[in-house]
Design a protein around this motif. Structure first.
Motif, PDB file in Angstrom:
ATOM      1  N   ASP A  24       0.837  -0.679   0.204  1.00 51.14           N
ATOM      2  CA  ASP A  24       0.271  -0.161   0.038  1.00 51.14           C
ATOM      3  C   ASP A  24       0.666   1.335  -0.452  1.00 51.14           C
ATOM      4  OD1 ASP A  24      -1.564   2.133   0.383  1.00 51.14           O
ATOM      5  OD2 ASP A  24      -2.715   0.976   2.372  1.00 51.14           O
ATOM      6  N   TYR A  25       1.127   1.584  -0.638  1.00 54.97           N
ATOM      7  CA  TYR A  25       2.207   3.130  -1.442  1.00 54.97           C
ATOM      8  C   TYR A  25       1.500   4.498  -0.443  1.00 54.97           C
ATOM      9  CZ  TYR A  25       5.648  -0.291  -3.611  1.00 54.97           C
ATOM     10  OH  TYR A  25       6.339  -1.508  -4.077  1.00 54.97           O
ATOM     11  N   GLU A  26       0.436   4.541  -1.046  1.00 51.70           N
ATOM     12  CA  GLU A  26      -0.552   5.402  -0.595  1.00 51.70           C
ATOM     13  C   GLU A  26      -0.271   5.454   1.124  1.00 51.70           C
ATOM     14  OE1 GLU A  26      -5.145   7.276  -0.473  1.00 51.70           O
ATOM     15  OE2 GLU A  26      -3.933   5.880  -1.650  1.00 51.70           O
ATOM     16  N   SER A  27      -0.702   4.321   2.072  1.00 47.58           N
ATOM     17  CA  SER A  27      -0.107   4.969   3.371  1.00 47.58           C
ATOM     18  C   SER A  27       1.136   4.345   3.532  1.00 47.58           C
ATOM     19  CB  SER A  27      -0.493   3.356   3.987  1.00 47.58           C
ATOM     20  OG  SER A  27      -2.294   3.010   3.127  1.00 47.58           O
ATOM     21  N   LEU A  28       2.026   4.144   3.022  1.00 48.62           N
ATOM     22  CA  LEU A  28       4.165   3.968   3.203  1.00 48.62           C
ATOM     23  C   LEU A  28       4.435   5.512   2.830  1.00 48.62           C
ATOM     24  CD1 LEU A  28       6.362   1.924   3.434  1.00 48.62           C
ATOM     25  CD2 LEU A  28       6.599   2.453   1.244  1.00 48.62           C
ATOM     26  N   GLU A  29       3.849   6.384   2.267  1.00 50.02           N
ATOM     27  CA  GLU A  29       3.582   7.638   1.967  1.00 50.02           C
ATOM     28  C   GLU A  29       3.656   8.118   3.168  1.00 50.02           C
ATOM     29  OE1 GLU A  29       3.567  11.878  -0.788  1.00 50.02           O
ATOM     30  OE2 GLU A  29       2.761   9.813  -1.516  1.00 50.02           O
ATOM     31  N   LYS A  30       2.047   7.398   3.834  1.00 50.88           N
ATOM     32  CA  LYS A  30       1.759   8.896   5.073  1.00 50.88           C
ATOM     33  C   LYS A  30       2.841   8.150   5.714  1.00 50.88           C
ATOM     34  CE  LYS A  30      -3.361   8.980   3.918  1.00 50.88           C
ATOM     35  NZ  LYS A  30      -4.334   9.018   3.878  1.00 50.88           N
ATOM     36  N   LEU A  31       3.455   6.912   6.069  1.00 49.85           N
ATOM     37  CA  LEU A  31       4.459   6.790   7.104  1.00 49.85           C
ATOM     38  C   LEU A  31       6.005   7.423   6.897  1.00 49.85           C
ATOM     39  CD1 LEU A  31       4.667   4.789   9.556  1.00 49.85           C
ATOM     40  CD2 LEU A  31       5.890   3.394   7.727  1.00 49.85           C
TER      41      LEU A  31
END
Length: 307
Positions: A24-31
């Motif tokens: 999940d790259y969208e969540s990874l960016e948030k992280l």
């Protein structure tokens, strides 16, 4: 390649997945942004917390590339990603990760010899691996606990430091005497030691250690940042914060990394707590309450103790 790795906190990064088991790259960016907003010195991708042993090489490479891109130069990124047994295969993995532009690639200490093999064999294999990596590639070590923990001796670490190729070690010895001996051997070199263990963190900082690189930065990275930056200025508060962090770290023994992903979901970074290493159902209702209670007392510590 950046070779000036700042003191402080280097989180071992989680890998968020979708419910259908895709990164999940969208969540990874948030992280990534959450870590940086917490004040970390750098990011450690493709490690055990990232579930690296359950990622394909293509995924490991893409994750490292994505994180390096999304940091946009705000902090350096280091990455591991070699899980093979053969030295030649490890070199292929490490070279692939290096091409993503990360600031250093990290070698797992347990990949260089079997559990029953000697330090001499370990060093022989390290020399072979080094010959297959670019000489200007910044390197580090991670004493990864899986599939077995191999603690690097102070003497071997001294040899590594003197090559001039190593800049970072994530120490998992959980032994202040071992840490002190290592620090003595690498003093005067550019190899820095980052402690993964909360219980010995304050003492390791006082003895010249360079910071923290452990799983609990996935729960409250900012408290570790505060401790690393203020342990000398506010020794009494630092002792209290360090004691809290030690007790809080007992949650590592729960269902990690599912519990860390649950925390990240609660604060809005992750959509799912899916992992490839452990079933989500192991984090039962009581375990979820424990994570929520930890979050509340963490906020109390930040508001009432640090201000």
């Amino acid at each position: 390649m950046k070779k000036n790795f700042d003191n402080g906190v280097w989180p071992v990064m989680l890998t968020p997945f979708t419910e259908d088991n895709k990164v999940d790259y969208e969540s990874l960016e948030k992280l990534v942004n959450w870590y940086i907003e917490s004040g970390v010195a750098g990011l450690f991708a493709d490690c055990q917390s990232s579930e690296m042993f359950f990622l394909s090489l293509e995924e490991r490479v893409e994750i490292a590339r994505f994180i390096k891109e999304k940091t946009a130069g705000r902090v350096p990124v280091i990455a591991s990603g070699h899980i093979s047994d053969k030295i030649e295969d490890q070199a292929e993995e490490l070279n692939a990760v290096a091409k993503t532009g990360v600031d250093a690639v990290i070698l797992l200490s347990n990949r260089l010899a079997a559990e029953d093999e000697s330090d001499e064999i370990w060093l022989e294999n390290l020399k072979k691996l080094l010959s297959l990596l670019p000489e200007d590639l910044a390197l580090g070590f991670y004493e990864c606990p899986y599939p077995y923990k191999r603690i690097i001796s102070p003497e071997l670490l001294e040899w590594c430091a003197k090559t001039g190729r190593f800049y970072f070690i994530k120490d998992t010895s959980c032994d202040i005497h071992n840490i002190e001996a290592k620090l003595e051997k690498i003093r005067g070199t550019h190899l820095k030691l980052f402690n993964a263990n909360s219980s010995t963190l304050l003492e390791s900082l006082q003895k010249g250690g360079n910071g923290f690189s452990g799983v609990m930065a996935n729960f409250h990275a900012d408290l570790y940042v505060w401790l690393c930056e203020n342990y000398e200025t506010y020794p009494d508060k630092a002792r209290l914060v360090a004691d809290f962090l030690t007790v809080a770290s007992m949650i590592e023994r729960q269902v990690y990394p599912v519990n860390a992903k649950y925390h990240q979901k609660k604060i809005g970074n992750f959509v799912s707590i899916y992992t490839r290493t452990k079933p989500m159902c192991l984090l039962n209702e009581t375990a979820q309450l424990e994570v929520e209670q930890l979050s509340r007392i963490t906020e109390f510590m930040k508001k009432e103790i640090l201000l």
